[in-house]
Design an enzyme around this catalytic site. Structure first.
Site, PDB file in Angstrom:
ATOM      1  N   SER A 159      62.770  61.535 -10.064  1.00  0.00           N
ATOM      2  CA  SER A 159      61.788  60.300 -10.101  1.00  0.00           C
ATOM      3  C   SER A 159      62.334  59.493 -11.160  1.00  0.00           C
ATOM      4  O   SER A 159      62.730  59.807 -12.298  1.00  0.00           O
ATOM      5  CB  SER A 159      60.560  60.671 -10.271  1.00  0.00           C
ATOM      6  OG  SER A 159      59.583  59.473 -10.925  1.00  0.00           O
ATOM      7  N   LYS A 172      59.932  66.822 -13.877  1.00  0.00           N
ATOM      8  CA  LYS A 172      61.282  66.391 -13.197  1.00  0.00           C
ATOM      9  C   LYS A 172      62.434  66.352 -14.104  1.00  0.00           C
ATOM     10  O   LYS A 172      63.535  66.832 -13.966  1.00  0.00           O
ATOM     11  CB  LYS A 172      61.050  64.778 -12.845  1.00  0.00           C
ATOM     12  CG  LYS A 172      59.690  64.735 -11.350  1.00  0.00           C
ATOM     13  CD  LYS A 172      60.412  65.231 -10.390  1.00  0.00           C
ATOM     14  CE  LYS A 172      59.451  65.105  -9.163  1.00  0.00           C
ATOM     15  NZ  LYS A 172      59.748  65.939  -7.982  1.00  0.00           N
ATOM     16  N   TYR A 196      53.870  65.658 -15.095  1.00  0.00           N
ATOM     17  CA  TYR A 196      54.298  65.491 -14.073  1.00  0.00           C
ATOM     18  C   TYR A 196      55.959  65.223 -14.347  1.00  0.00           C
ATOM     19  O   TYR A 196      56.948  65.775 -13.673  1.00  0.00           O
ATOM     20  CB  TYR A 196      53.869  64.747 -12.925  1.00  0.00           C
ATOM     21  CG  TYR A 196      54.800  64.041 -12.093  1.00  0.00           C
ATOM     22  CD1 TYR A 196      54.990  64.682 -10.991  1.00  0.00           C
ATOM     23  CD2 TYR A 196      55.406  62.728 -12.179  1.00  0.00           C
ATOM     24  CE1 TYR A 196      56.038  64.173  -9.953  1.00  0.00           C
ATOM     25  CE2 TYR A 196      55.968  62.022 -11.361  1.00  0.00           C
ATOM     26  CZ  TYR A 196      56.442  62.729 -10.190  1.00  0.00           C
ATOM     27  OH  TYR A 196      57.355  61.987  -8.945  1.00  0.00           O
TER      28      TYR A 196
HETATM   29  N1  UFG Z   1      48.454  49.800  -9.707  1.00  0.00           N
HETATM   30  C1  UFG Z   1      47.321  48.847  -9.801  1.00  0.00           C
HETATM   31  N2  UFG Z   1      46.009  49.334  -8.999  1.00  0.00           N
HETATM   32  C2  UFG Z   1      46.063  50.358  -8.464  1.00  0.00           C
HETATM   33  C3  UFG Z   1      47.231  51.211  -8.373  1.00  0.00           C
HETATM   34  C4  UFG Z   1      48.441  50.802  -9.001  1.00  0.00           C
HETATM   35  O1  UFG Z   1      47.239  47.994 -10.403  1.00  0.00           O
HETATM   36  O2  UFG Z   1      44.952  50.877  -7.799  1.00  0.00           O
HETATM   37  C5  UFG Z   1      49.571  49.196 -10.489  1.00  0.00           C
HETATM   38  C6  UFG Z   1      49.802  50.242 -11.464  1.00  0.00           C
HETATM   39  O3  UFG Z   1      49.247  49.926 -12.769  1.00  0.00           O
HETATM   40  C7  UFG Z   1      51.523  49.918 -11.697  1.00  0.00           C
HETATM   41  C8  UFG Z   1      51.671  49.540 -10.024  1.00  0.00           C
HETATM   42  O4  UFG Z   1      50.328  49.095  -9.497  1.00  0.00           O
HETATM   43  O5  UFG Z   1      51.800  48.589 -12.260  1.00  0.00           O
HETATM   44  C9  UFG Z   1      52.416  50.742  -9.410  1.00  0.00           C
HETATM   45  O6  UFG Z   1      51.667  51.871  -9.624  1.00  0.00           O
HETATM   46  P1  UFG Z   1      51.812  53.287  -8.600  1.00  0.00           P
HETATM   47  O7  UFG Z   1      50.800  54.092  -9.055  1.00  0.00           O
HETATM   48  O8  UFG Z   1      51.862  53.032  -7.323  1.00  0.00           O
HETATM   49  O9  UFG Z   1      53.495  53.700  -9.256  1.00  0.00           O
HETATM   50  P2  UFG Z   1      53.757  53.995 -10.542  1.00  0.00           P
HETATM   51  O10 UFG Z   1      54.695  53.057 -10.963  1.00  0.00           O
HETATM   52  O11 UFG Z   1      52.695  54.242 -11.674  1.00  0.00           O
HETATM   53  O12 UFG Z   1      54.274  55.524 -10.375  1.00  0.00           O
HETATM   54  C10 UFG Z   1      55.408  55.879  -9.513  1.00  0.00           C
HETATM   55  C11 UFG Z   1      55.412  57.044  -8.872  1.00  0.00           C
HETATM   56  C12 UFG Z   1      55.440  58.099  -9.695  1.00  0.00           C
HETATM   57  C13 UFG Z   1      56.479  57.946 -10.805  1.00  0.00           C
HETATM   58  C14 UFG Z   1      56.534  56.616 -11.309  1.00  0.00           C
HETATM   59  C15 UFG Z   1      57.892  56.488 -11.946  1.00  0.00           C
HETATM   60  O13 UFG Z   1      54.124  56.841  -8.148  1.00  0.00           O
HETATM   61  O14 UFG Z   1      55.364  59.533  -9.115  1.00  0.00           O
HETATM   62  O15 UFG Z   1      56.592  55.702 -10.505  1.00  0.00           O
HETATM   63  O16 UFG Z   1      58.210  55.413 -12.743  1.00  0.00           O
HETATM   64  F1  UFG Z   1      56.330  58.930 -11.658  1.00  0.00           F
END
Ligand code: UFG
Length: 339
Positions: free
Chosen positions: A128, A157, A153
């Protein structure tokens, strides 16, 4: 000649199921291992419908060494393994760190041992972008220094990649590539398989689709005070079909190279950043559906921007993302409607 067998741990999961289909379509035989802790048998039915074939499934836990060894013994010659079976919720990993370390690290070690016993040498590891922590420069390349991971998590990784690298360096016959995914989204265009988040989803796109479907009242945008053009966080959203293809290309590459032991890591993203506001706008526009949202506080651990430099994937694997974000969001909605 029969198809070459590839063990796919977590093959009933979101990424594993799409990869199992891509493997079948590329002429391999996926051997799925899953304990259904975060999936359902309907995904296996979806794989069967799409491939028009029965699926080899071993139901069990990858953190069980004896079980894994028996699967490899039973299957005979297995050419490679792809390891997806792992816990993946960033937030949950803060509450259950021991479970995360035990499951994610334990299952990798057991898999490598089982592979060694059955002379299976090629491993594609599901890593990841989280291994980069908060990078100093964007786009992030595979040579960017790894900062502190931002969650247990993320630590798993980083540690798993190190374990594979050390194992390969020790001289054991192990050829491996860790694919560092950015943000996987979308679903198979048939809408027969897709992401099945159990309970409250963590990721943006499942929250959007569930809100559009009326399962959730509203989406909370986590923060609009970031140092980005529209003040919401920027990520690199990679379509699940493109991501699946990258795994097949990686396997083909590993089979081709001459070395007996090696480890490398490759980014899998589009190279483009999209903000939360952009994803939300694109989803509503392309699907002609409304999503209720409110602006909320920043989520703990989120970084402002993250997107990939994807030149290495193109150079080494000959792989490049093809899907547009609109296509991915269309397929995600189609899958939600099918659910
Ligand atoms: N977001 C919102 N509202 C929500 C959910 C997400 O605004 O209800 C925003 C988050 O703040 C972020 C973006 O959408 O800015 C993406 O969020 P995600 O949770 O979809 O993804 P992340 O980038 O946080 O996480 C992903 C993977 C992880 C990994 C990470 C590595 O899900 O497994 O990328 O960068 F670790």
């Amino acid at each position: 000649m029969g198809r070459k067998k590839i063990v796919v741990t977590g093959g009933a999961g979101y990424i594993g199921s799409h990869v199992a289909i891509a493997l079948w379509q590329a002429g391999y035989e996926p051997i799925i291992i899953d304990n259904f802790s975060n999936s359902e048998h309907r995904i296996i039915d979806g794989i069967k419908s799409i491939t028009g074939q029965d699926v080899v499934l071993h139901e069990g836990d990858c953190a069980d060494q004896d079980f894994l060894i028996k699967v490899f013994e039973k299957e005979g010659v297995v050419v490679g393994a792809m390891h997806f079976a792992a816990f993946k919720a960033v937030g949950e990993s803060f509450d259950k760190p021991l479970e995360y370390y035990h499951n994610n690290i334990g299952s990798l070690i057991f898999l490598i041992k089982a592979m060694q016993e059955s002379q299976c040498r090629n491993l594609v590891f599901s890593s990841s972008a989280t291994v980069y922590g908060e990078p100093d420069e964007l786009p992030v390349t595979e040579l960017s220094p790894q900062k502190l991971a931002l969650s247990p998590y993320g630590n798993t990784k980083q540690i798993c990649e190190k374990i594979i690298e050390d194992a390969a360096k020790s001289g054991m016959p192990l050829k491996s590539i860790a694919l560092r995914y950015f943000n996987p989204i979308g679903a198979h265009p048939s809408a027969l398989i897709g992401e099945l988040p159990l309970g409250m989803p963590n990721n943006l796109v499942p929250v959007i689709t569930q809100t559009a479907a009326g399962i959730r009242e509203k989406l909370t945008v986590f923060g609009n005070d970031y140092d980005t053009p529209d003040k919401t966080c920027v990520r690199d959203y990679i379509d699940i079909m493109d991501l699946a293809e990258a795994h097949v290309d990686t396997l083909v590459y590993l089979e081709r190279i001459k070395e007996d032991n090696c480890f490398d890591a490759i980014n899998v993203g589009t190279g483009q950043g999209h903000s939360v506001a952009e994803v939300l706008e694109a989803f509503q526009r392309i699907n002609n559906v409304k999503v209720n949202f409110v602006i909320g506080k920043r989520r703990f651990g989120d970084i402002a921007k993250l997107y990939a430099n994807v030149k290495k994937a193109e150079l080494v694997l000959g792989w490049k993302a093809k899907y547009t974000i609109e296509e991915s969001l269309k397929n995600a909605w189609k899958w939600q409607l099918a659910l």
